[in-house]
Design an enzyme around this catalytic site. Sequence first.
Site, mmCIF file in Angstrom:
data_model
loop_
_atom_site.group_PDB
_atom_site.id
_atom_site.type_symbol
_atom_site.label_atom_id
_atom_site.label_comp_id
_atom_site.label_asym_id
_atom_site.label_seq_id
_atom_site.Cartn_x
_atom_site.Cartn_y
_atom_site.Cartn_z
ATOM 1 N N ASP A 50 0.854 -1.203 0.000
ATOM 2 C CA ASP A 50 0.000 0.000 0.000
ATOM 3 C C ASP A 50 0.886 1.248 0.000
ATOM 4 O O ASP A 50 0.634 2.210 -0.741
ATOM 5 C CB ASP A 50 -0.881 0.069 1.264
ATOM 6 C CG ASP A 50 -1.790 -1.135 1.460
ATOM 7 O OD1 ASP A 50 -3.008 -0.972 1.442
ATOM 8 O OD2 ASP A 50 -1.263 -2.260 1.617
ATOM 9 N N THR A 122 -7.006 -4.756 1.021
ATOM 10 C CA THR A 122 -5.807 -5.101 1.802
ATOM 11 C C THR A 122 -6.088 -6.242 2.789
ATOM 12 O O THR A 122 -5.217 -7.085 3.029
ATOM 13 C CB THR A 122 -5.270 -3.857 2.553
ATOM 14 O OG1 THR A 122 -5.010 -2.847 1.583
ATOM 15 C CG2 THR A 122 -3.984 -4.150 3.298
HETATM 16 MG MG MG Z 1 -6.561 0.573 0.133
#
Ligand code: MG
Length: 321
Positions: A50, A122
């Site tokens: 990320d 995620t």
């Molecule tokens: Mg995200």
Amino acid sequence: MDQNKPLMLRLLASSVHLAKRAGVEVNRIIKTGSLGVIDKGVQDFQTEADRTAQRLIIASLSKQYPICKIVGEEELEDDNEADQKLFDMSYDEDVLKQTLPDQYKDIKDEDIIIWVDPLDGTTEFVKGCLESVTVLIGISHKGKAVAGVIHQPFPNYASGARDEVGRTIWGLIGMGYYGIEPKQMGQDKLIITSTASHRNQFIEDSINAIKPDELLRVGGAGYKVLLVIEGKAHSYVFTSNGCKKWDTCAPEAILESCGGILTDSFGDHIKYTDTGRINHPNRLGIIASINNDVHNNILGKIPESVKKELLASQIIDRLKH
Ligand code: MG
Ligand code: AMP
Ligand code: MG
């Protein structure tokens, strides 16, 4: 020479290139075997993938488009050295070759907000359900989602394949969509997709009222909208807060380019303006469907009790901030 192309075409060409590059970074980070997971909240994680994907996308876009506002999901420390290493000013050549519809010819940088979810899904990424993971870059103009890219680094992971090259889907309303074959579904049975990891009573109440024949619980806003476009689900139902503008801007623009529709639980389009709220929440939930008839049918089944709760939570949120 490319710099002379219209702003909207350059923005989309940069976004498509950067989403693909971000996918390469995500793949590289997985192979290091160290995800560097940080807990941001309940079922809300951030990993090295990320962080790197966001740094790459935001550093590159903000250098090239300094006047456009760019909003990314992750809060990262300023790190010029790290940014320099990642800068990438290339364009996707296929996008640049397109003919931009007249409606976008005179748009101004100051009317644009770019919404970046460097890695959507995620929670699933951390669990190893890699097919749900996408990189999302959405472009809004005067508060409307108009263009976007969804890059899926591991499109065939569910069927056991170890993808080295991802799949990239992009669209611009009025110009078209690329990288996906939209498919309408039969009406004999109703298939709904919804969250796997952020379930709550409001969502369950809506699903119970809709009474789908099949329910696909999978991760990621980008991935669920792809299921709708590809005729695997009629609608994506999430009648709760939790989803943010960076989750929906790119999927909404691509879905609408394909003839579908994404709104809140009341049928209103999401306004992609900067309201100053941390996290840019889609407070009234999201419903995304392959066409208007399906959409209206689903909206009509959402219980009044759920709608009341959503409105109440929006008011409480406004009072708090
Ligand atoms: Mg995200
Ligand atoms: P999901 O359908 O659960 O994969 O969620 C789609 C997107 O919305 C993901 O980016 C999630 O991180 C985000 N999201 C949904 N609900 C929540 C929540 N309760 N907390 C944090 N993020 C959420
Ligand atoms: Mg997300």
